[in-house]
Design an enzyme around this catalytic site. Structure first.
Site, PDB file in Angstrom:
ATOM      1  N   TYR A 175      35.602  76.750   9.562  1.00 28.44           N
ATOM      2  CA  TYR A 175      36.265  76.501  10.751  1.00 28.44           C
ATOM      3  C   TYR A 175      37.718  76.604  10.430  1.00 28.44           C
ATOM      4  CZ  TYR A 175      37.415  73.830  15.071  1.00 28.44           C
ATOM      5  OH  TYR A 175      37.794  73.296  16.255  1.00 28.44           O
TER       6      TYR A 175
ATOM      7  N   ASN B 190      22.381  81.935  -6.158  1.00 28.28           N
ATOM      8  CA  ASN B 190      22.741  80.842  -6.442  1.00 28.28           C
ATOM      9  C   ASN B 190      24.051  80.199  -6.108  1.00 28.28           C
ATOM     10  OD1 ASN B 190      23.000  78.032  -8.124  1.00 28.28           O
ATOM     11  ND2 ASN B 190      21.423  79.292  -9.623  1.00 28.28           N
TER      12      ASN B 190
ATOM     13  N   ASN C 275      -5.760  41.050  37.527  1.00 29.28           N
ATOM     14  CA  ASN C 275      -5.490  42.346  38.113  1.00 29.28           C
ATOM     15  C   ASN C 275      -4.548  43.396  37.306  1.00 29.28           C
ATOM     16  OD1 ASN C 275      -5.214  44.735  39.834  1.00 29.28           O
ATOM     17  ND2 ASN C 275      -3.605  43.725  40.897  1.00 29.28           N
TER      18      ASN C 275
ATOM     19  N   GLY D 116       7.342  47.218  48.057  1.00 25.31           N
ATOM     20  CA  GLY D 116       6.101  46.784  47.272  1.00 25.31           C
ATOM     21  C   GLY D 116       5.394  47.806  47.098  1.00 25.31           C
TER      22      GLY D 116
ATOM     23  N   ARG E  19      12.362  43.364  34.641  1.00 25.65           N
ATOM     24  CA  ARG E  19      12.177  42.614  33.332  1.00 25.65           C
ATOM     25  C   ARG E  19      12.391  43.324  32.156  1.00 25.65           C
ATOM     26  NH1 ARG E  19       6.337  40.349  35.267  1.00 25.65           N
ATOM     27  NH2 ARG E  19       6.717  42.367  36.795  1.00 25.65           N
TER      28      ARG E  19
HETATM   29  C1  UD1 Z   1       1.125  44.302  40.102  1.00 21.16           C
HETATM   30  C2  UD1 Z   1       0.210  43.678  40.937  1.00 21.16           C
HETATM   31  C3  UD1 Z   1      -0.465  42.193  40.098  1.00 21.16           C
HETATM   32  C4  UD1 Z   1      -0.938  43.144  38.744  1.00 21.16           C
HETATM   33  C5  UD1 Z   1       0.276  43.856  38.055  1.00 21.16           C
HETATM   34  C6  UD1 Z   1      -0.383  44.793  36.798  1.00 21.16           C
HETATM   35  C7  UD1 Z   1       0.827  43.669  43.175  1.00 21.16           C
HETATM   36  C8  UD1 Z   1       1.681  42.975  44.387  1.00 21.16           C
HETATM   37  N1  UD1 Z   1       0.743  43.059  42.022  1.00 21.16           N
HETATM   38  O1  UD1 Z   1       2.406  43.550  39.981  1.00 21.16           O
HETATM   39  O2  UD1 Z   1      -1.380  41.766  40.814  1.00 21.16           O
HETATM   40  O3  UD1 Z   1      -1.295  42.034  37.844  1.00 21.16           O
HETATM   41  O4  UD1 Z   1       0.851  44.716  38.880  1.00 21.16           O
HETATM   42  O5  UD1 Z   1       0.633  45.526  36.257  1.00 21.16           O
HETATM   43  O6  UD1 Z   1       0.701  45.091  43.336  1.00 21.16           O
HETATM   44  N2  UD1 Z   1       6.200  50.073  42.500  1.00 21.16           N
HETATM   45  C9  UD1 Z   1       6.344  51.315  43.274  1.00 21.16           C
HETATM   46  N3  UD1 Z   1       7.060  50.684  44.284  1.00 21.16           N
HETATM   47  C10 UD1 Z   1       7.386  49.651  44.844  1.00 21.16           C
HETATM   48  C11 UD1 Z   1       6.761  48.387  44.016  1.00 21.16           C
HETATM   49  C12 UD1 Z   1       6.330  48.646  42.769  1.00 21.16           C
HETATM   50  O7  UD1 Z   1       6.152  52.330  43.018  1.00 21.16           O
HETATM   51  O8  UD1 Z   1       7.929  49.169  45.865  1.00 21.16           O
HETATM   52  C13 UD1 Z   1       5.360  50.600  41.143  1.00 21.16           C
HETATM   53  C14 UD1 Z   1       6.026  50.133  39.933  1.00 21.16           C
HETATM   54  O9  UD1 Z   1       6.898  51.061  39.522  1.00 21.16           O
HETATM   55  C15 UD1 Z   1       5.066  49.828  38.754  1.00 21.16           C
HETATM   56  C16 UD1 Z   1       3.785  49.494  39.771  1.00 21.16           C
HETATM   57  O10 UD1 Z   1       4.113  49.718  40.928  1.00 21.16           O
HETATM   58  O11 UD1 Z   1       4.562  50.968  38.111  1.00 21.16           O
HETATM   59  C17 UD1 Z   1       3.834  47.963  39.557  1.00 21.16           C
HETATM   60  O12 UD1 Z   1       4.774  47.284  40.068  1.00 21.16           O
HETATM   61  P1  UD1 Z   1       5.435  45.945  39.538  1.00 21.16           P
HETATM   62  O13 UD1 Z   1       6.387  45.400  40.140  1.00 21.16           O
HETATM   63  O14 UD1 Z   1       5.468  46.091  38.079  1.00 21.16           O
HETATM   64  O15 UD1 Z   1       4.259  44.946  39.798  1.00 21.16           O
HETATM   65  P2  UD1 Z   1       4.050  43.737  39.114  1.00 21.16           P
HETATM   66  O16 UD1 Z   1       4.612  42.736  39.889  1.00 21.16           O
HETATM   67  O17 UD1 Z   1       3.689  43.712  37.888  1.00 21.16           O
HETATM   68 CA    CA Z   2       3.468  45.465  36.661  1.00 27.28          CA
END
Ligand code: UD1
Ligand code: CA
Length: 510
Positions: A425, A415, A209, A118, A56
């Site tokens: 250059y 001055n 969350n 994830g 996003r």
């Molecule tokens: C996640 C939560 C959501 C919460 C929100 C808060 C889950 C499934 N959902 O959603 O409930 O309200 O955060 O910000 O956890 N990341 C990894 N590896 C991955 C995917 C993500 O390291 O494979 C890291 C991202 O870099 C980020 C964090 O995890 O810093 C959260 O990931 P993001 O995709 O932003 O999760 P949300 O969809 O916002």
């Molecule tokens: Ca997030």
């Protein structure tokens, strides 16, 4: 110089040190002095999730590398964890892993998540790196909450420990919960449902969350193995472990106290909102420490900047990178300094500095450009429309108007007349100009480097100097020698100007 630093620089950044007597500071002290810490307090292992792309943000750069007040997002999160003194601080990297790793401080250990499957998968990878023996609390922090404080993390862990539960999740009630996981609490069971997977009723829930969790290591190890990617994104959701842990031991929520910290960053508008809060925190801290900021609304000071007491920062000023300002200075209005040192009592107005040094009591501007390698001695002056690069301007020397000084060494009390230019250059090499103490250059002087102007030497107006001038001598040259009728086309040009009434003939000079 009574400079203070609100925040430690670069990757070591931390938003305000824990106050003496704060819960974090007190607990840290107990932890250090306790002879048997393990019996009273279990170890903490921290994991920052920073492998995601941040779709996003619509960016070519990983989300956690976007900066707020000059510092990458992920470093704020690490800065908030550090005071808890975790046994290990892991950062899960993946998207642009090399770049993210490069931004991490030394005390953070990168762990590679090869595919972003994830948040649950990210924690699985981190657990793999921890090994199976460790016991204690696993603190998991999403990398996109730059305003989270060490106090909140500490309270989350303490609440988790004292409740003796398997998992604790940080939650907040938000007016606009859009895009975040909703927290469903039924008869003591905590379940989190992502917006895209939520029912219409669940979407009405305002409790969200925040992506911060404390887990018992034994519980999370077991639960993570049971995750299934049965959801709208086909990912392993970390949030699903709460239900799993809740069914065996207990999973509870902990409510955030300071709503400011709930400013998570998923898009650039949220980035700007979070940065605005950090910017004000930085300004407030400087003001509390004795710096006058005339117009906080238009003043931008990055996290690593230091400023001394009784310095006044005027509107429209940007202080960035490793800029250090002494005490009793006036900086601004409309000044932009990057990696620039300004010593006590100096004035810098309407000017730009890049890797420059401004000596005690020196004066710069208006409209000066100090480029890298510029060193101005005490009481030196660089005035209007001057550019200085890779040069020293000695104590009390003046470059007051319309000059270019490049690759030069200027002694004390020299001055330079208006429009003095170092021709440094020759098209191939950069050559140096040396100007001795007390030397004086007339207006519109060209110094063809390499060249040395001796101590106390004088250069007449308009002279072009391409050989060394001995100390104390006067050099003059390059007068206009030929006077004749101007060619036809020039006379026409001046007539047409006259026609527009810009220069009546009577005022034309000889
Ligand atoms: C996640 C939560 C959501 C919460 C929100 C808060 C889950 C499934 N959902 O959603 O409930 O309200 O955060 O910000 O956890 N990341 C990894 N590896 C991955 C995917 C993500 O390291 O494979 C890291 C991202 O870099 C980020 C964090 O995890 O810093 C959260 O990931 P993001 O995709 O932003 O999760 P949300 O969809 O916002
Ligand atoms: Ca997030």
């Amino acid at each position: 110089m009574a400079r203070h630093r609100v925040l430690v620089p670069g990757s070591q950044v931390r938003i305000l040190p824990p106050q003496p007597g704060s819960p974090v500071a007190v607990r840290e002290a107990i932890r250090r002095s306790s002879s048997e810490p393990m019996s009273t307090m279990s170890s903490i292992f921290a994991v920052v999730l920073a492998a995601g792309k941040g779709t996003r943000m619509k960016s070519n750069r990983a989300k956690v590398l976007h900066t707020l007040c000059g510092v990458p997002m992920v470093n704020y999160v690490i800065g908030a964890i550090r005071p808890l003194a975790p046994d290990r601080l892991l950062v899960v990297v993946g998207h642009q892993a090399g770049l993210v790793e490069g931004a991490l401080p030394e005390d953070a250990e990168p762990v590679l998540q090869k595919e972003q499957l994830g948040t649950g998968d990210a924690v699985r990878v981190a657990l793999g790196a921890l090994g199976g023996e460790e016991e204690g609390v696993l603190l998991v922090v999403n990398g996109d909450g730059p305003l989270i404080s060490d106090r909140t993390l500490d309270e989350l862990v303490e609440r988790h420990r004292s409740a003796g539960v398997g998992a604790t999740v940080l939650v907040a009630e938000l007016e606009n919960p859009r895009g975040l996981g909703r927290v469903v609490e039924d008869a003591g069971v905590v379940r989190i449902v992502e917006e895209r997977d939520a029912t219409e009723d669940e979407r009405q829930i305002n409790l969200v969350n925040l992506g911060l969790y404390a887990f018992e290591l034994s519980e999370i190890r077991d639960a993570i193995g049971r995750l299934k990617a049965e959801n709208g994104q086909g990912e392993l959701y970390l949030t699903d472990v709460l239900e799993i842990i809740g069914s065996r031991s207990r999973a509870v929520t902990y409510r955030l106290k300071n709503p400011e910290e709930a400013n998570l960053v998923n898009d650039r508008s949220q980035l700007a909102r979070a940065e605005e809060i950090l910017r004000r925190r930085i300004l407030d801290a400087h003001m509390r420490d004795g710096v006058t900021v005339r117009d906080p609304v238009s003043t931008h000071i990055e996290a690593s900047v230091e400023i001394g007491r009784d310095t006044v920062i005027l509107p429209g000023t940007f202080l960035r990178g490793n800029t250090k300002i002494g005490s009793d200075c006036v900086v601004g209005p409309s000044t932009d300094l990057l990696d620039t040192v300004v010593e006590d009592g100096a004035l810098v107005e309407h000017s730009v500095g890049r890797g420059a040094q401004v000596g005690e009591g020196a004066s710069v501007g208006p409209y000066a450009f100090l480029r890298p390698g510029t060193v101005l001695g005490p009481e030196a002056k660089v005035g209007a429309y001057c550019e200085v690069k890779n040069s020293r301007v000695g104590k009390g020397s003046k470059v007051p108007h319309l000059s270019y000084v490049g690759d030069a060494e200027i002694g004390e009390d020299a001055n330079l007349g208006a429009g003095t230019i170092t021709a440094n250059y020759d098209g191939v090499r950069k050559n140096r100009t040396t100007i001795g103490d007390g030397a004086f250059t007339g207006v519109n002087t060209n110094l063809i480097a390499p060249v040395t102007i001796g101590e106390g030497a004088y250069l007449g107006a308009g002279s072009v100097v391409n050989k060394d001038i001995p100390p104390g001598k006067l050099a003059v040259g390059m007068p206009a020698r030929v006077i004749r009728d101007a060619p036809e086309f020039l006379r026409k040009a001046s007539k047409s100007e006259d026609a527009e009434g810009e220069r009546p003939e009577s005022e034309t000079e000889d």
